[in-house]
Design a protein around this motif. Structure first.
Motif, PDB file in Angstrom:
ATOM      1  N   GLN A 312       4.935  11.408  -2.870  1.00  0.00           N
ATOM      2  CA  GLN A 312       4.076  10.036  -2.488  1.00  0.00           C
ATOM      3  C   GLN A 312       3.811  10.102  -1.788  1.00  0.00           C
ATOM      4  OE1 GLN A 312       2.123   9.998  -5.845  1.00  0.00           O
ATOM      5  NE2 GLN A 312       2.865  11.970  -6.413  1.00  0.00           N
ATOM      6  N   GLU A 313       2.845   9.505  -0.614  1.00  0.00           N
ATOM      7  CA  GLU A 313       2.664   8.989   0.215  1.00  0.00           C
ATOM      8  C   GLU A 313       1.284   8.305   0.597  1.00  0.00           C
ATOM      9  OE1 GLU A 313       4.266  12.651   2.938  1.00  0.00           O
ATOM     10  OE2 GLU A 313       1.655  12.965   3.264  1.00  0.00           O
ATOM     11  N   ILE A 314       1.697   7.433   1.464  1.00  0.00           N
ATOM     12  CA  ILE A 314       0.230   6.404   1.389  1.00  0.00           C
ATOM     13  C   ILE A 314      -0.854   7.227   2.822  1.00  0.00           C
ATOM     14  CG2 ILE A 314       1.365   4.035   0.601  1.00  0.00           C
ATOM     15  CD1 ILE A 314       2.147   3.659   3.266  1.00  0.00           C
ATOM     16  N   ARG A 315      -1.907   6.465   2.007  1.00  0.00           N
ATOM     17  CA  ARG A 315      -2.999   7.323   3.481  1.00  0.00           C
ATOM     18  C   ARG A 315      -3.856   5.446   3.263  1.00  0.00           C
ATOM     19  NH1 ARG A 315      -4.883  11.311   3.346  1.00  0.00           N
ATOM     20  NH2 ARG A 315      -7.371  10.890   3.170  1.00  0.00           N
ATOM     21  N   THR A 316      -4.584   5.798   4.668  1.00  0.00           N
ATOM     22  CA  THR A 316      -5.502   4.425   4.729  1.00  0.00           C
ATOM     23  C   THR A 316      -5.501   5.153   5.835  1.00  0.00           C
ATOM     24  OG1 THR A 316      -6.476   2.367   4.831  1.00  0.00           O
ATOM     25  CG2 THR A 316      -4.449   2.485   5.809  1.00  0.00           C
TER      26      THR A 316
END
Ligand SMILES: NC(=O)C1=CN([C@@H]2O[C@H](COP(=O)(O)OP(=O)(O)OC[C@H]3O[C@@H](n4cnc5c(N)ncnc54)[C@H](O)[C@@H]3O)[C@@H](O)[C@H]2O)C=CC1
Ligand SMILES: N[C@@H](CCC(=O)N[C@@H](CSC=O)C(=O)NCC(=O)O)C(=O)O
Ligand SMILES: [Zn+2]
Ligand SMILES: [Zn+2]
Length: 389
Positions: A312-316
């Motif tokens: 799982q990876e965070i994005r913005t």
């Protein structure tokens, strides 16, 4: 509180292998098996603890699910507990037999680069061992069943009548503290409180958004209220969470299901451009993004607490950070464990923080699989397991 539960362990087991009951996770996704396990004596720098009470945290469920990249099977889970020192290994001076302790998955050796940095509560001394389910002294396990090793978990493995931990993972606490309650000061409550007080350093008058109103989120709400936040906005998809959250300091609630636009836009509209601080207490990357993007331009700070699975990876958009928002994370609320846990116990005993209110269920070890089901049921904050004496 069961008086017998706090009885000091007998001293005639010192130096011997103990056979006791433990809930063993043999496979990811499968029920635990409550069976007899052998617990070897503590080696140098180790402590054997008689666990009197342990609770279940969502991170136990996370690892049992198989999503934890450090998850090893078979293992003994559990990391939110309290107990009494049964014996100590060579060179141990931090605690002695008879001391009441809370095992700390976030160790504090006070000698490593991390402990000495003054910049983090993370400790490096035993983490290479605890992340591999073994003890630092010999990189082996102290648990076995019929001679076959069973892995440790988070350096605590509290779903066992007896466990062995590193001495730097033992917080010595007031003997008058009720172990069936302060076991909760081993994880969720300090994490929520500390995320607000230590990691974000929420100031009086600030606006706060808390995503996820489980134990950690409610502790964030309580921490924010004690910090003097002017608004504590609780966000949850389960409306049944809102009433109880009021008792923990929530001033208003938003259910993302009530809106057909991104929740971060809804929050920004309601808070004149965004909140000063937000806390993600769920463990989902989409709500982590929303928690960041609902913060105010220029200074808004978002703290990730939730644990997401491997891959799982965070994005913005980088623009979110370029324009001043800050994205942080916290482990155990930034508390140095051996130093702070005894203080948190005193805060509880002085009625300055809640603990009892998080206990929604109590079960015997034999029913631990029912306790896991309760975790998923939505109306359970913490289920305290009363260990056999
Ligand atoms: N970083 C750390 O040191 C620690 C991290 N954790 C992690 O923190 C997280 C929260 O732990 P608990 O409070 O025990 O979990 P919990 O499951 O009791 O609470 C999660 C809450 O989020 C709500 N929720 C689920 N999906 C949602 C969505 N899409 N939008 C809004 N709300 C949603 C649920 O209804 C529930 O009320 C878990 O991921 C746990 O592993 C827990 C302790 C320490
Ligand atoms: N093995 C997991 C680690 C998940 C994680 O972030 N754990 C937290 C505590 S969560 C307690 O309920 C933590 O303290 N992390 C810091 C650490 O040293 O592990 C994974 O790899 O995802
Ligand atoms: Zn936990
Ligand atoms: Zn250290």
């Amino acid at each position: 509180m069961h008086a017998s539960a706090n009885m000091a362990p007998s001293t005639d087991t010192m130096g011997k292998t103990i056979t006791c009951k433990a809930a063993v996770a043999y496979e990811a996704g499968k029920p635990l098996q409550v069976i007899d396990v052998q617990v070897a004596p503590p080696q140098a720098g180790e402590v054997r603890i008689k666990i009197t009470h342990t609770a279940l945290c969502h991170t136990d469920k996370f690892t049992l699910s198989g999503e934890d990249p450090e998850g090893l099977f078979p293992c003994i889970l559990g990391h939110e507990a309290a107990g009494i020192v049964e014996s100590v290994g060579e060179g141990v001076t931090i605690v002695q037999p008879g001391d009441h302790v809370i095992p700390c998955y976030q160790a504090e050796c006070r000698e490593c680069k991390m402990c000495k940095s003054g910049k983090t509560n993370l400790c490096a001394k035993v983490r290479p061992a605890t992340g591999n389910g073994v003890m630092l002294h010999d990189m082996k396990s102290r648990f076995s069943v019929d001679g076959k090793p069973i892995y440790h978990f988070m350096g605590t493995s509290t779903f066992s009548q007896y466990t062995v931990v590193h001495d730097v993972s033992c917080a010595k606490i007031d003997k008058d503290a009720p172990l069936d309650k302060v076991c909760l000061l081993g994880c969720g409550i300090p994490t929520g409180l500390g995320a607000v007080w230590n990691t974000a350093k929420v100031e009086k008058g600030a606006t706060v958004a808390v995503f996820g109103l489980g134990t950690v989120g409610l502790a964030c709400c309580e921490g924010a209220k004690k910090a003097g936040a002017s608004r504590v906005i609780g966000i949850d998809i389960d409306i049944n969470k809102f009433k109880r959250a009021t008792e923990f300091g929530c001033t208003e609630f938003i259910n993302p299901k009530d809106f057909d636009k991104p929740i971060q836009e809804v929050i920004a509209e309601k808070t004149d451009g965004g909140v000063d601080y937000s806390f993600e207490c769920i463990g989902k990357t989409d709500t982590m993004r929303a928690a960041l993007e609902c913060c105010h331009k220029g200074w808004g700070t978002s703290v990730i607490i939730g644990v997401a699975g491997s891959g799982q990876e965070i994005r913005t958009r980088p623009f979110q950070l370029v324009t001043g928002r800050v994205w942080k994370g916290t482990a155990f609320g930034g508390f140095k464990s051996r130093t702070s846990v005894p203080d948190l116990v005193k805060l509880y005993m002085n009625k300055e923080i809640k603990v009892d209110e998080y206990v929604t269920h109590e079960l015997p070890l034999s029913e631990i699989n029912k306790a896991f089901d309760l975790l998923s049921s939505g109306n359970c904050l913490r289920c305290v397991i009363h260990m056999p004496n």
